[in-house]
Scaffold this motif. Structure first.
Motif, PDB file in Angstrom:
ATOM      1  N   GLY A   3      -2.877 -13.175  -1.100  1.00 25.04           N
ATOM      2  CA  GLY A   3      -2.648 -12.007  -0.246  1.00 25.04           C
ATOM      3  C   GLY A   3      -2.312 -10.745  -1.017  1.00 25.04           C
ATOM      4  O   GLY A   3      -1.723  -9.809  -0.485  1.00 25.04           O
ATOM      5  N   GLY A   4      -2.701 -10.701  -2.294  1.00 25.25           N
ATOM      6  CA  GLY A   4      -2.337  -9.566  -3.142  1.00 25.25           C
ATOM      7  C   GLY A   4      -3.057  -8.271  -2.820  1.00 25.25           C
ATOM      8  O   GLY A   4      -2.599  -7.202  -3.226  1.00 25.25           O
ATOM      9  N   VAL A   5      -4.165  -8.341  -2.095  1.00 27.44           N
ATOM     10  CA  VAL A   5      -4.918  -7.116  -1.844  1.00 27.44           C
ATOM     11  C   VAL A   5      -4.119  -6.173  -0.946  1.00 27.44           C
ATOM     12  O   VAL A   5      -3.643  -6.574   0.108  1.00 27.44           O
ATOM     13  CB  VAL A   5      -6.290  -7.442  -1.213  1.00 27.44           C
ATOM     14  N   ASP A   6      -3.963  -4.955  -1.424  1.00 21.91           N
ATOM     15  CA  ASP A   6      -3.192  -3.908  -0.754  1.00 21.91           C
ATOM     16  C   ASP A   6      -1.693  -4.237  -0.711  1.00 21.91           C
ATOM     17  O   ASP A   6      -0.955  -3.646   0.066  1.00 21.91           O
ATOM     18  CB  ASP A   6      -3.724  -3.647   0.666  1.00 21.91           C
ATOM     19  N   ARG A   7      -1.263  -5.192  -1.511  1.00 20.67           N
ATOM     20  CA  ARG A   7       0.159  -5.510  -1.576  1.00 20.67           C
ATOM     21  C   ARG A   7       0.676  -5.337  -2.997  1.00 20.67           C
ATOM     22  O   ARG A   7      -0.079  -5.146  -3.930  1.00 20.67           O
ATOM     23  CB  ARG A   7       0.426  -6.938  -1.090  1.00 20.67           C
ATOM     24  N   ASP A   8       1.987  -5.467  -3.081  1.00 17.10           N
ATOM     25  CA  ASP A   8       2.698  -5.297  -4.337  1.00 17.10           C
ATOM     26  C   ASP A   8       2.823  -6.676  -4.981  1.00 17.10           C
ATOM     27  O   ASP A   8       3.519  -7.541  -4.463  1.00 17.10           O
ATOM     28  CB  ASP A   8       4.067  -4.705  -3.973  1.00 17.10           C
ATOM     29  N   ILE A   9       2.105  -6.891  -6.072  1.00 14.25           N
ATOM     30  CA  ILE A   9       2.121  -8.211  -6.703  1.00 14.25           C
ATOM     31  C   ILE A   9       2.463  -8.079  -8.181  1.00 14.25           C
ATOM     32  O   ILE A   9       1.960  -7.190  -8.873  1.00 14.25           O
ATOM     33  CB  ILE A   9       0.786  -8.965  -6.474  1.00 14.25           C
ATOM     34  N   LEU A  10       3.337  -8.962  -8.656  1.00 17.57           N
ATOM     35  CA  LEU A  10       3.698  -9.026 -10.076  1.00 17.57           C
ATOM     36  C   LEU A  10       3.434 -10.449 -10.553  1.00 17.57           C
ATOM     37  O   LEU A  10       3.325 -11.366  -9.748  1.00 17.57           O
ATOM     38  CB  LEU A  10       5.189  -8.732 -10.280  1.00 17.57           C
ATOM     39  N   ILE A  61       0.677 -13.230   6.599  1.00 26.05           N
ATOM     40  CA  ILE A  61       0.667 -12.417   5.383  1.00 26.05           C
ATOM     41  C   ILE A  61       1.114 -10.981   5.679  1.00 26.05           C
ATOM     42  O   ILE A  61       1.679 -10.314   4.822  1.00 26.05           O
ATOM     43  CB  ILE A  61      -0.723 -12.477   4.699  1.00 26.05           C
ATOM     44  N   GLU A  62       0.907 -10.523   6.912  1.00 24.73           N
ATOM     45  CA  GLU A  62       1.330  -9.157   7.260  1.00 24.73           C
ATOM     46  C   GLU A  62       2.840  -8.981   7.115  1.00 24.73           C
ATOM     47  O   GLU A  62       3.327  -7.871   6.959  1.00 24.73           O
ATOM     48  CB  GLU A  62       0.895  -8.796   8.687  1.00 24.73           C
ATOM     49  N   SER A  75      -4.674 -13.166  -7.319  1.00 20.06           N
ATOM     50  CA  SER A  75      -4.169 -12.117  -6.432  1.00 20.06           C
ATOM     51  C   SER A  75      -4.791 -12.169  -5.034  1.00 20.06           C
ATOM     52  O   SER A  75      -4.077 -12.142  -4.027  1.00 20.06           O
ATOM     53  CB  SER A  75      -4.416 -10.760  -7.082  1.00 20.06           C
TER      54      SER A  75
END
Lengths: 391, 382, 150
Positions: B73-80, B44-45, B69
């Motif tokens: 892996g949405g935490v601290d990432r850019d998710i739409l 995920i990184e 989310s």
């Protein structure tokens, strides 16, 4: 990436409690027409559409973007819908931006509308955003969810209910200058205090209204704009970031994000600032439209944007730094506190800063603004989007 | 789509049918995500951004992306999220990589069966102004489309039956464990007899997209997106000729132009087409330039699109075998990606270089998406 | 002109699978009036309510840890407005970090007079010690327990 992406047209409704004269798709069309007129384009000039719509249940139509296809003239064209809850509007602008930045299209429309006033049970709908396993049995709603952020922010930094009331007074006085704003009557600290508690410490006047109306924007590639010698402002930074779904994970021990603050929003601003080359936001940003549906959340948003140190926003607001005529006007339009048509609220933030740096904001123009920032928050204070717009 | 940067698919995970209650929806999405990351050979990184798609009314959650989310892996990432269609998440993810602003994207869609009545959930999508009082679930709109096609093309019933047999035969080979057993057929809607559409099952699908520099740095096997197109039909069925698919033609035109495909009939070794009903697969043959309707009868009879034909269509069995409604479109793309990557397992066709995916969603195929995938130099098909 | 309106209601039933982790948690709660969290081995944090995986590390959680019944208030709200489908106001609820847990779980606060918002908010201020109370008849959801200031 070569070639910038510009904004060439903006349309927004005059937001009201109800619009019984217009159906939901009628409102989308209204905003679309205004944006196309502003861009001096007709529908044939649009290559793709990004449809901005948050929960279906709020408009009471499942996949309501399907009935909006004709309102945005998308028949046989590229079309998709974005939903990041309250951040949907800014995420939609970002999605339109990616269409152009990828080189897939030269001219993209993003549009949407909401009729929150027609939803008899918006907090009931919004309770359904929480998971059915552990949280939905609790009376969670967006108001008390952010009241719990206020409680933590008060505990951490000493914010008072009077500080919150000052945000309301500032934004209402600015909304009075914006003909599109929904709540346009000026108010006083006394009046805010006299309004009833909804969820302690949030009172009625600390809350946004439920608005009906639409918003649309036309984005285009730099080459398209230059070839036609069009007037435009430029999107120079775009970012998104999220935090955990579970409010209870934003407290306790060893957490990353504190529910008092807007951690992912600060990470999000870091991304869009980096892209735009902004290293000192307090010196480089002239105007901000920050998504804050309740008075208290404007403070941590200002801090996440780097316009104040953590916990310092209430004092700076008291000094007048964030009002029209102050150092960096925040929510010169009156902000979400005075207008909230959920599906497009965060798009209005981008539209308003674009108008500001364009010098077209009229009665609520911030003098000399050349660089503006916009933000949107969605989910349970979970999804954040930010955009930098420059003249 | 002529884009600034090429975009490749480097990882795929398809769960076309999930049969137990061991996992909550959040846990299912966690699993499909881990599988796709593993398939792509990354963690995920390495993921710069995520695009997901779910349907609030199917999920019973007011903003589906919220619960999803954390799982993806949405935490601290850019998710739409693109709730219009599962395949729109792929489009959005591809545009993000093509913009040069992202090196990787994770794309996930899902379709649970936790709603008491899928039909009831779908009927909420009929507007309250003119259509809500009509029994308009998606199967009804597919039936209306079948009806329009039957009126336009003589002898269609027999062709439809052959396509059902072809896809179910493929499905039994591709997913023997999942395609067997107590699989329910959808209720009848005239002119669709019982058995001509499958009842919904729960499913999920995830793909990992990457930029050329990521692919070369990691020597990833890759299926490049050489063309992508997407388009929509209007919202009201009454505004459409349901026996035609102009939006699919528009989407195909976009994709073929970018992929420089001039003769689609001879350009692909494998295709996955949306087949909520066999009539839709037929309509897609024409709109995609594979076979005009005048030739359908002959091409269906001679097995051109069969497993051993010139262009095998739906080696996976399609949605006529397994129908996780909201992710069937994205699964078509994922199946073709697996074929091009040489990872399709039991139903892998040898030597696939170029594949065609057609994803349709909504009432009577309102949303149409076309993706052309080509094997990368490093890509090794078995 | 005459402008028409039409009332529509959405009422759909869902049966959500809770999965193995939440099922085990709710069975312990229902049958034994005990609360448990699950540890994320990578960060060492005990997640309460328990999740099958950590959304921070994206790793599956490992061992069960009994938590509570004592804890401290992490945040709260007192609701004075009536909303459709929600309890009659006023009521107080919020999040509590139970002893041995690293995250906070949501629940109602009871045993506090809510008539005066200011006074009530002092009784519930962040950091206040609480104890978990369990309903006699438990069904296996988060309403089987609530918190009272010590």
């Amino acid at each position: 990436m070569s070639g910038r992406v510009g904004i060439i047209g903006i349309g927004q409704s005059a937001f009201r409690s109800r619009r019984d004269d217009a159906s939901y798709p009628d409102l989308v069309r209204e905003a679309t027409t205004l944006a196309l007129n502003d861009a001096k384009l007709d529908l044939d000039g649009i290559e793709a559409v990004v449809y901005s719509l948050s929960p279906d249940a709020m408009v009471g139509i499942g996949n309501a973007e399907r009935v909006g296809v004709d309102a945005v003239g998308a028949r046989n064209k590229r079309f998709l819908r974005i939903n990041t809850g309250g951040a949907t509007g800014i995420s939609s602008v970002a999605a339109a931006y990616y269409h152009v930045a990828a080189g897939a299209c030269d001219v993209v429309l993003t549009a949407g509308a909401d009729k929150v006033g027609e939803c008899g049970d918006s907090q009931t709908v919004l309770n359904k955003i929480w998971d059915p396993t552990y949280e939905r049995q609790l009376p969670l709603g967006t108001i008390n969810m952010l009241a719990m952020s206020a409680v933590r922010y008060m505990h951490k930094y000493g914010m008072t209910e009077e500080d919150m009331a000052r945000v309301v007074v500032k934004n209402r006085s600015q909304a009075a200058k914006n003909p599109n704003a929904h709540l346009r009557r000026e108010t006083t600290i006394e009046e805010v205090f006299a309004s009833r508690y909804i969820s302690w410490p949030i009172k009625l006047f600390d809350c946004c209204p439920q608005s009906s109306g639409g918003c649309a924007m036309v984005l285009a590639s730099e080459s398209y704009i230059k070839e036609r010698n069009l007037d435009a402002v430029w999107i120079t930074g775009v970012g998104h970031c999220s935090e955990t779904y579970y409010i209870g994970d934003r407290m306790g021990t060893g957490f990353t994000a504190d529910h008092a603050d807007a951690y992912a929003l600060s990470r999000c601003f870091a991304r869009s600032y980096k892209m735009a080359g902004i290293t000192e936001p307090r010196k480089q940003v002239h105007v901000a439209e920050l998504y804050a549906p309740f008075s208290n959340t404007e403070f941590h948003s200002i801090e996440a944007a780097g316009l104040a140190d953590p916990g310092q926003a209430p004092a700076m607001l008291r000094e007048g730094d964030f009002q029209l005529g102050g150092a960096i006007p925040v929510n010169a339009s009156g902000g979400v506190l005075c207008t909230n048509a959920i599906a497009v609220t965060a798009m209005v933030r981008v539209a308003e800063v674009a108008l500001q740096v364009w010098g077209r904001a009229g009665g609520h123009q911030a003098q000399g603004a050349r660089v503006g920032i916009a933000s949107g928050n969605g989910g349970d204070h979970q999804f954040f989007g930010t955009i930098v717009v420059e003249a | 789509m002529t884009v600034k940067a090429k975009v490749g698919v480097i990882g795929v995970s398809i769960m076309p049918r999930v049969m137990d209650d061991r996992r909550s929806l959040e846990e299912l999405l966690f699993e499909v995500t881990r599988q796709a990351l593993h398939n792509a050979g990354l963690t995920i990184e390495d993921i710069d951004g995520i695009v997901v798609a779910g349907n609030d009314q199917y999920d019973g959650r007011a903003i589906s992306v919220m619960a999803a989310s954390g799982s993806v892996g949405g935490v601290d990432r850019d998710i739409l999220s693109t709730p219009s269609a599962g395949e729109h998440a792929f489009v959005m993810g591809a545009l993000r990589v093509a913009s040069g602003l992202y090196r990787t994207q994770l794309v996930v869609a899902w379709s649970p069966t936790e709603v008491g009545s899928m039909s009831e959930a779908q009927r909420l999508a009929a507007d309250p102004y003119f259509h809500r009082r009509l029994p308009l679930d998606e199967l009804s709109t597919h039936a209306l489309q079948a009806s329009a096609m039957l009126a336009a093309v003589p002898g269609l019933e027999a062709m439809a039956e052959k396509i059902v047999a072809k896809n179910r035969g493929n499905g039994a080979h591709a997913y023997p464990d999942l395609a067997s057993g107590e699989l329910a057929v959808a209720p009848q809607r005239w002119p669709l007899p019982a058995g001509m559409a499958m009842a919904p099952v729960a499913g999920a699908v995830a793909l990992v997209l990457a930029s050329p520099d990521y692919v070369s740095e990691h020597s990833s096997d890759v299926a490049w997106i050489s063309g992508m197109g997407w388009a929509t039909e209007p919202g009201f069925l009454g505004d459409r000729d349901l026996a035609q698919a102009p939006a699919l033609q528009a989407a195909a035109e976009q994709a073929y132009k970018a992929a420089e495909i001039t003769d689609p009939g001879t350009s692909f070794e494998v295709a996955e087409l949306s087949d909520a009903t066999p009539f839709q697969e037929l309509l897609a043959y024409e709109a995609l330039g594979l076979a005009p309707r005048a030739t359908w009868s002959e091409r269906v009879a001679d097995g051109s699109f069969g497993a051993n034909g010139k262009l095998p269509v739906n080696l996976s069995g399609g949605s006529l075998t397994l129908n996780p409604v909201f992710c069937t479109g994205l699964i078509r793309i994922a199946e073709v990606a697996q074929q091009v990557l040489g990872r399709a397992g039991a139903h892998q066709k040898a030597g696939v270089r170029t594949g065609l995916a057609h994803a349709a969603s909504g009432p009577a195929m309102q949303y149409q998406t076309v993706v052309v995938l080509r094997r990368g130099e490093q890509g090794a098909a078995s | 002109m005459e402008l028409l309106k039409r009332q529509e209601t959405w009422n759909i039933t869902y049966t959500h699978a809770l999965g193995e982790t939440a099922s085990w948690f709710f069975v312990q709660l229902r049958d034994h009036a005990k609360l448990y969290g699950k540890r994320d081995a990578k960060s060492g944090r005990v997640l309460v309510p328990p999740r099958a995986f950590s959304d921070q590390t994206l790793e599956p959680t490992t061992d069960w840890v009994e938590v509570g019944p004592g804890g401290k208030i992490e945040t709260f709200s007192i609701v004075y407005e009536e909303f459709n489908g929600l309890p009659p106001p006023p009521y107080a609820f919020g999040y509590v970090q139970l002893d041995n847990a690293d995250t906070a779980i949501g629940g109602f606060f009871k045993g506090v007079d809510l008539t005066d918002p200011k006074a009530a908010s002092e009784k519930l201020r962040i950091g206040t010690r609480v104890v978990t109370k369990f309903a006699e008849k438990r069904t296996g959801d988060v309403l089987d327990f609530w918190f009272e200031p010590v």
